[in-house]
Structure formats: structure tokens, C-alpha cells
Design an enzyme around this catalytic site. Structure first.
Site, PDB file in Angstrom:
ATOM      1  N   SER A   1       0.790  -1.232   0.000  1.00  0.00           N
ATOM      2  CA  SER A   1       0.000   0.000   0.000  1.00  0.00           C
ATOM      3  C   SER A   1       0.827   1.288   0.000  1.00  0.00           C
ATOM      4  O   SER A   1       0.505   2.218  -0.740  1.00  0.00           O
ATOM      5  CB  SER A   1      -0.964   0.004   1.185  1.00  0.00           C
ATOM      6  OG  SER A   1      -1.997  -0.935   0.981  1.00  0.00           O
TER       7      SER A   1
ATOM      8  N   ALA B   1       6.388  -0.916   3.539  1.00  0.00           N
ATOM      9  CA  ALA B   1       5.340  -1.205   4.526  1.00  0.00           C
ATOM     10  C   ALA B   1       5.899  -1.717   5.840  1.00  0.00           C
ATOM     11  O   ALA B   1       5.259  -1.568   6.880  1.00  0.00           O
ATOM     12  CB  ALA B   1       4.358  -2.232   3.954  1.00  0.00           C
TER      13      ALA B   1
ATOM     14  N   ASN C   1       7.699  -7.610  11.367  1.00  0.00           N
ATOM     15  CA  ASN C   1       6.731  -6.540  11.101  1.00  0.00           C
ATOM     16  C   ASN C   1       5.410  -6.872  11.792  1.00  0.00           C
ATOM     17  O   ASN C   1       5.258  -7.938  12.400  1.00  0.00           O
ATOM     18  CB  ASN C   1       6.549  -6.372   9.591  1.00  0.00           C
ATOM     19  CG  ASN C   1       5.763  -7.510   8.983  1.00  0.00           C
ATOM     20  OD1 ASN C   1       5.936  -8.667   9.353  1.00  0.00           O
ATOM     21  ND2 ASN C   1       4.898  -7.205   8.053  1.00  0.00           N
TER      22      ASN C   1
ATOM     23  N   CYS D   1       2.443  -8.020  11.073  1.00  0.00           N
ATOM     24  CA  CYS D   1       1.699  -9.272  10.821  1.00  0.00           C
ATOM     25  C   CYS D   1       2.574 -10.504  10.846  1.00  0.00           C
ATOM     26  O   CYS D   1       2.088 -11.615  10.589  1.00  0.00           O
ATOM     27  CB  CYS D   1       0.960  -9.169   9.504  1.00  0.00           C
ATOM     28  SG  CYS D   1      -0.438  -8.040   9.568  1.00  0.00           S
ATOM     29  N   GLY D   2       3.856 -10.334  11.122  1.00  0.00           N
ATOM     30  CA  GLY D   2       4.718 -11.472  11.395  1.00  0.00           C
ATOM     31  C   GLY D   2       5.382 -12.109  10.199  1.00  0.00           C
ATOM     32  O   GLY D   2       6.203 -13.017  10.367  1.00  0.00           O
ATOM     33  N   GLU D   3       5.076 -11.660   8.980  1.00  0.00           N
ATOM     34  CA  GLU D   3       5.615 -12.336   7.797  1.00  0.00           C
ATOM     35  C   GLU D   3       6.994 -11.841   7.385  1.00  0.00           C
ATOM     36  O   GLU D   3       7.623 -12.423   6.504  1.00  0.00           O
ATOM     37  CB  GLU D   3       4.653 -12.206   6.605  1.00  0.00           C
ATOM     38  CG  GLU D   3       4.682 -10.867   5.886  1.00  0.00           C
ATOM     39  CD  GLU D   3       3.801  -9.825   6.527  1.00  0.00           C
ATOM     40  OE1 GLU D   3       3.592  -8.763   5.921  1.00  0.00           O
ATOM     41  OE2 GLU D   3       3.299 -10.074   7.649  1.00  0.00           O
TER      42      GLU D   3
END
Length: 789
Positions: free
Chosen positions: A102, A117, A299, A301-303
Site C-alpha cells: 500500500s 510497509a 513486522n 503481521c509477522g511475515e
């Protein structure tokens, strides 16, 4: 946009220049993008440029050109054809084959120019480091990024502080400072701040960390993960104790039972979906630059595991488009189209690194040294539908490995090609590639699987590698006399029409439950293929995550969805299986665990109709006496004053801290209506019963009691007043095993509605239900709202 770029834009879109375009061999024409109504709404709300008055200044085509032309400017650094690559990048996005994260769509070609991001910031054990990190967090959030932190280096609570001869307040207290800063800074005006807090399992404050979000008024802007070490997990398996280590001294301060701590993690995750686990040793085994530093956090969301001061820009390929008709006449993966998209996307993401304007010099240095990119996928569930493969099948697992292996292989080939053209990433010497005598790479990592919440809406596909949330749902069209419109997953609608089992009644039935499971009108083979997230067993959720992780450099964002009647042992098995299969982290969500209410319907009918008696309220006396209670809500502290006269409670006043706006006005409105009811001789206990259980999109905890909303807070405050308690008896709001799933009709802001499981409260944008997916909270009706941006 400069005059030169504006002219280039006109050249590309001017009909008079079509002849010149056809002479270009790589791209014949520029594609006119087509977006769904939902996507157009999200574009206008979040992505399209606006003037100071909030008026939209660009079309979707112009937005994509703004991004493509800005990113392609990097090609000039190597004497490349920027204009030609701008066309390639534009068409790839316009066809929705690939979309970047985004911030790239929002900020490319603008003054801000921050395109990443994911960020991780260091937090050392000093006031200077902690508050520098707070300031840097605000800068990153303002630019549209999300931040992750490890708080493991901060000395534990009550530890000695030499400079003041006092004691430390511990990492959790400092986390609240970051949380308040995030609440203050709205990301670029269009994205909420999102954070990840990681604490090592051997930190002395680990037990408090596990349960800290039971008081969600403190950490509304954080996801929580525990860095579980191999030593800890081995101690769990063997039933042994493990040491807690003071990070200030490096010394063990005490030992705990590993099984007991693991059980507390499981219990909290079962109750609320947090904390998740990150297998920190597994992450560092894959750290491509161990000579530069150790990875301690991810980050939000963990990815994306990252080094301190490191950032990564992500993008995702739309797999739903990577299908062709095979020689047998059946659909198959379009491997050549997929390879072309992978190669162009890797070049795009490497170019982003070059043109990106990072918010801190330390981030610029770290990013330019490692040049990490994260190419992932979205639309995997749609691809399975088109290939008639059930998500929860061995065939789907094999396909997942095949696709991700292909993507990683082609991405690394492209990165190696770019290294020959542009040079390897500066930290290559000493990296795993160097020590293992592998080819020089342009990028230290190339693949990541992200949630893709917003960009999957733009692409019109399912998010990430998640199964679909629902096959159908109902909207009300107020522009057409309130008629109900049933929206259906396109591939399911196509199959239903082709095989002649489509009907309005069937779609309505599916919309009521979201799934076709158990609906006999749908052929069995179709029911087997078109499964939703709640139809799939937890083990297949984990196995699918592991299948993709096997060929992903960074990590995989995925939520293991559990039914509401799942046990704590089910959660424990998920955690163990994720570690066993090589996942780098795992997040669970048990349906309804964060926001569950039971609807009680009175089926009794009066024998005969009685004309209602209209009553008026008794006058308010001049003198009343009462008490004021502070109740924590998800919107802040609510102060509830209950006054009495000689007949009992007569009025309620409420004040929402220092807040104004909707929350304050709604609580005032509720107070007035409750006061009117009290003075009209309505039983106060009935009023409390009606208010309790009403939920909004954000909950909080007080004295072990879950506060679902401002209305719920007033109801509980009134009940406590009537019972003469302080709410400390610890009402257990966790759902009993025999409580049914709740299906409710929720209103959207546009006057629409949908009948779906009330998983996580209401969306603040559209009023629809929220869902927990890929470690984040987002709107189930895909209006574009996401708590992780």
C-alpha cells in the site's frame, strides 16, 4: 508531477500516439484498468491523490501511472529505458497481475516518497534508545509504514537502575508509551498505526507479557508475539524447567516450568488469539546476513523478520489470473505468464529500493546494504477454485509447494541477473550466499507471503494464501427500494450456472451461513472444492502455511482458524505442529473468542393482544446522590455516574474521558435514554441486561471482565451498582462449550447488510463484521478497513 512526466503521460495515453506504441516490442498498448465497486471505493478512500480540500485529483489509471513512472526512474541509474519499463510496470498493475504494498501505491511520485510497509526498530535498555524509538515510530507511521520491536533487551520490572538508584518499570510499561504515540499519529491520514511487540520467552517479565492484553485499553495498536526458543520448546517436550535471564546482567534469575508457561500461552491464545509464537531460532537459521546482525523481531503481521533499522518493500502476484486452458481442455497453471510476472515484479521491487525515500538515515543504510524484497502471492484460494482442487487436500498442498518453489526459483534467477547487471547487495560478502558458494544476488531475500488485505480487494481476488471467508453474503441496495442483493464468489456462481443448480433461494441459504457445507442442493464434488476458512481443519491450515514456508525466504502470514468449540489442547497441537513442520511463526484465532454474545429470544406469545399503556417519566428531584465509576472501554475511559432518589436509581450520566466525537455523543445519548427509562419505572436490572452484551469493534478488560462497548460498560456499571459490587467477581465472558455460533444481521455504512458470523465486532468504516486473518483484523465484507493498514 513534473512537466516532463506529464508530457510522457500524455504520450502514453494519447490516441494519436498508438502507432508509436505498436512499434515497441515489449508492450503493445497500455491497458485500461477495470475495478469492482468495492475496489473503487477503497481506491478513493485510501489511494487516489487528493487536494487540500480532500477532493480526488486522479483516476485509477493515473494513480498506476504515477507509481509506474516513479519506480521506473531507477532504471536511469543503469542507463536503462525508463519509459519502456514504466509501460511494463503499468500494464502489470493495470491487468492486476501484480500489485505492490500500500505505501508504494499511496506515496510513489509524491513528495513523501516513502514506499515500504515493513520496518523493525531497535529498543535498547536506555531511556535515550526507548524514546528515540518512539519518535522514529511516529515518523514511520506518519509515512504509512508499520513497525515491529523486540522489547527483550529492556531490563525487567523492579530491576536496579544505577543512574537513579531506583527500580525499572519493565518493558510492558514502555510498550504503553509506544501504544499512545501510535494512537496519536494516524498514518498519512489513511492508515492506522500498526505494531508488533516481541518478547523472548526467557525474559523475566514473560508471564505478564502473555496476559497483558486482557487489559486491551493499554495496547490497542499492538500485535503480540513470543520469541520461543528451541531450548524452551525442547523443555516443554521434556517437561523440564527453563531459566529466565535478566538481559541487563545476562544471569539467570529463576526457573519456571516450561509446560506451565506454554500452557499460559495456549490459554491466552485460546481466549483472545494472542500472543502468537515466532520460532526465533528457526528465523535466524535463515537469516541471510548473520554477520550484520541477529533478527529479533518482525513486522506487525509477522511475515517479515527484519534486522534492527531494516525495512522491506513487498508486492504480490495475483494467482487467480495465472490459469490457462490446457491441451486437454481443462484449466491449468499458466507457468509462462507466471514466470514473466515474477521477473517483472522482482525488477519492480528492486527499483523501489532505489527510488524510496526512507524516514531515517539508519534505515537507508541498512536497506541499501541488504536490499531485501518480499515477493508474495494472493488469490491462491481462487486459483484452487478454478482448478477444482479442495483447499484441504493433499493435491492442494502439492500445488502450493510447486507454485512457491517455481516463484522462488524464478525470483532468485532474476535477482542473480540483476546482480550481474547492477551488482550484488553490498553485504553479500559474509552472507549465507557467500559462505555457501552460491551465485551473487542483488537481493538478500526475494520472497515473503503477506496478508494483502487492501491490495487483494483492488485485484478482486482472495487475500494471501488464506481460504475465502464466505462464498456468498447479502447486501441491501437502498438505492433500489431496499432490495436485497446476493454477492457470490465469482467462480462458485459460474459453476452453479454451468451445472444448473443456481437459484436465488440457494444463494440466500448459502449467504445465511457463508458456506455451502451441508447444503444438499449443491453437488457433493462442488461442496468439497468450495470450502471456506471455517470448513477447514486446523491441521490443514498449518500444513498449508508450512507448504508455502518451505520455499519462502522470509515468512508466511497465515491465521489458523479454529471453531468456537475448539479446546486449549487443539491450540497446543497447532503450536506444536507449526514448529514441527518448519513454520517460522504461528497465529491462531478461535471463532468468537474476542467478541461473543448470545442472543436470547423469548418464544412465548401472549394469549391475546393487549393495548399498551403509555406512561410518562417521574419528575427529576432537585437533590440526588450517587457514585461515579471509571470503566475502561476500547475507546478510552468512560466515567459513569449513577444517581438515586428515594425510589432507587433515577439517572445516569457518562463522560468519555477527554474525547469528543461519535463515542462521546453516543454515550451521552444512551445515558439520556437510560435516565428516561429509569424515571419511567423500568426495572433497572432489565435495563442493565439490555445494555450488556452490545459490542463494538474494540473491546477492553477491567478487573478480569470483558467490556465490549460503551453501552456494555454502562450496563455492567448499573448492574454492579445494583449488586453493590465493583465488578471484581470476574464474570467469565469466555463462551461456554455449548454456546452456539451467533449469526447476526449487520448494517453497513452504505445502507447494506450481511448475515455472517459475528467474529470480532463491527467494522468502524462500514458497520460490517470484522474477521481475524493473517495475524490482523480486517473487514469481512472487504470495505477496505484493516487494523494493520
Amino acid at each position: 508531477m513534473s512537466q516532463e512526466k506529464s508530457g510522457l503521460f500524455e504520450d502514453f495515453f494519447n490516441k494519436e500516439d498508438k502507432k508509436e506504441e505498436k512499434e515497441q516490442p515489449v508492450v503493445e498498448n497500455l491497458v485500461t484498468p477495470s475495478f469492482s465497486p468495492n475496489a473503487e471505493m477503497v481506491l478513493k478512500k485510501r489511494y487516489l491523490s487528493r487536494n487540500s480540500d480532500g477532493e480526488v485529483l486522479e483516476t485509477p489509471s493515473e494513480m498506476l501511472w504515477r507509481v509506474a513512472s516513479n519506480v521506473s526512474e531507477a532504471e536511469l541509474s543503469w542507463d536503462g529505458d525508463a519509459a519502456q519499463w514504466a509501460k511494463v510496470f503499468y500494464n502489470m498493475m493495470a491487468r492486476k497481475e501484480f500489485l505492490p504494498n500500500s505505501p508504494t501505491l499511496m506515496n510513489a511520485g509524491k513528495e513523501l516518497g516513502q514506499l515500504s510497509a515493513c520496518f523493525v526498530l531497535p529498543v535498547e535498555d536506555s531511556m535515550d534508545s526507548i524514546f528515540s524509538a518512539v519518535k522514529n515510530t511516529a515518523l514511520i507511521h506518519k509515512s504509512g509504514g508499520g513497525t515491529g520491536f523486540s522489547f527483550s533487551r529492556i531490563r525487567p520490572a523492579n530491576d536496579f537502575v544505577h543512574s537513579t538508584k531506583g527500580v525499572s518499570s519493565g518493558p510492558i510499561s514502555f510498550m504503553t508509551v509506544f501504544d499512545h504515540a501510535t494512537e496519536t499519529v494516524k498514518q498519512g491520514g489513511v492508515r492506522r498505526g500498526a505494531n508488533m511487540a516481541v518478547l523472548r520467552v526467557d525474559h523475566p517479565d514473560i508471564e505478564q507479557f502473555i496476559t497483558v492484553k486482557q487489559d486491551m485499553g493499554l495496547l490497542n495498536n499492538f500485535n503480540l508475539s513470543i520469541a520461543a526458543t528451541d531450548a524452551f520448546m525442547a523443555a516443554v517436550d521434556r517437561g523440564e524447567d527453563f531459566p529466565l535471564v535478566n538481559p541487563r546482567t545476562g544471569e539467570s534469575v529463576k526457573e519456571l516450568s516450561a509446560k506451565t508457561v506454554f500452557s499460559k500461552i495456549v490459554e491466552s491464545a485460546w481466549a483472545s488469539g494472542e500472543p502468537g509464537l515466532v520460532f526465533i531460532d528457526k528465523i535466524n537459521e535463515a537469516n541471510p546476513t548473520p554477520h550484520i546482525g541477529e533478527i529479533e523481531a518482525t513486522n506487525p503481521c509477522g511475515e517479515q523478520p527484519l534486522l534492527p533499522f531494516e525495512a522491506c518493500n513487498l508486492g504480490s502476484i495475483n494467482l487467480s489470473l495465472m490459469v490457462r486452458r490446457g491441451s486437454s481442455g481443462l484449466p491449468e497453471v499458466a507457468w509462462s505468464r507466471l514466470e514473466k510476472t515474477v521477473r517483472n515484479a522482482v525488477r519492480f521491487l528492486d527499483d523501489v529500493i532505489e527510488v524510496n525515500k526512507y524516514p531515517l538515515a539508519e534505515i537507508t543504510d541498512m536497506v541499501m546494504g541488504n536490499r531485501k524484497i518480499g515477493l508474495g502471492i494472493m488469490g491462491f484460494a481462487d486459483l484452487l477454485f478454478r482448478l477444482s482442487i479442495p483447499y484441504d487436500s493433499e493435491k492442494a498442498l502439492v500445488l502450493a509447494e510447486e507454485i512457491m518453489s517455481f516463484i522462488e526459483d524464478k525470483a532468485r534467477q532474476t535477482s542473480a541477473d540483476l546482480a550481474r547487471e547492477r551488482g550484488a547487495f553490498p553485504n553479500f560478502k559474509g552472507s549465507l550466499f557467500d559462505t555457501r558458494s552460491m551465485p551473487a544476488m542483488r537481493n538478500a531475500t526475494v520472497t515473503t507471503i503477506a496478508p494483502t488485505g487492501s491490495i487483494s480487494i483492488l485485484a478482486g481476488c482472495s487475500s494471501g494464501i488464506e481460504p475465502v471467508f464466505a462464498l456468498a453474503y447479502t447486501r441491501k441496495n437502498l438505492l433500489d427500494d431496499g432490495d436485497e442483493l446476493h454477492e457470490v464468489v465469482p467462480e462458485f456462481a459460474k459453476i452453479a450456472m454451468e451445472r444448473h443448480f443456481h437459484s436465488a433461494e440457494l444463494i440466500e441459504k448459502i449467504a445465511e451461513k457463508g458456506s455451502c457445507k451441508g447444503i444438499e442442493e449443491v453437488p457433493e464434488d462442488v461442496r468439497n472444492v468450495f470450502v471456506t476458512s471455517h470448513d477447514i481443519s486446523p491441521s490443514y491450515h498449518v500444513r498449508m502455511q508450512a507448504a508455502f514456508q518451505k520455499y519462502t525466504d522470509n515468512a508466511v502470514s497465515k491465521t489458523v482458524n479454529l471453531p468456537s468449540d475448539a479446546t486449549k489442547e487443539d491450540v497446543a497441537q497447532v503450536f506444536r505442529l507449526a514448529r514441527q513442520l518448519g513454520c517460522k511463526g504461528v497465529t491462531v484465532y478461535r471463532d468468537g473468542s474476542r467478541d461473543k454474545q448470545v442472543l436470547n429470544l423469548n418464544s412465548g406469545k401472549p394469549d391475546e393482544f393487549e393495548e399498551p399503556v403509555m406512561v410518562g417519566p417521574r419528575p427529576r428531584p432537585e437533590l440526588t446522590r450517587g457514585v461515579t465509576r471509571r470503566v475502561r472501554t476500547g475507546c478510552g475511559n468512560l466515567y459513569v455516574t449513577i444517581n438515586e432518589d428515594e425510589q432507587g436509581p433515577v439517572e445516569i450520566f457518562s463522560q468519555m474521558g477527554k474525547a469528543g466525537g461519535c463515542a462521546a455523543s453516543q454515550s451521552e445519548a444512551i445515558s439520556r435514554m437510560v435516565s428516561l427509562a429509569l424515571r419511567s419505572h423500568v426495572d433497572p436490572s432489565e435495563i442493565a441486561s439490555e445494555l450488556k452484551g452490545i459490542s463494538c469493534h474494540r473491546l477492553a478488560w477491567q478487573n478480569g471482565t470483558r467490556i465490549l462497548s460503551c453501552a456494555d460498560a454502562m450496563g455492567k456499571a448499573l448492574e454492579w451498582h445494583l449488586n453493590g459490587t465493583n465488578g471484581e467477581e470476574g464474570e467469565d465472558h469466555q463462551p461456554a462449550d455449548n454456546q452456539p455460533d451467533v449469526t447476526v444481521m449487520v448494517n453497513e455504512g452504505s445502507g447494506t447488510s450481511a448475515s455472517v458470523n459475528n467474529l470480532a465486532g463491527a467494522c468502524p468504516f462500514c458497520g460490517g463484521p470484522l474477521k481475524y486473518e493473517s495475524g490482523c483484523v480486517s473487514c469481512a465484507l472487504e470495505c477496505g478497513y484493516s487494523e494493520c493498514g
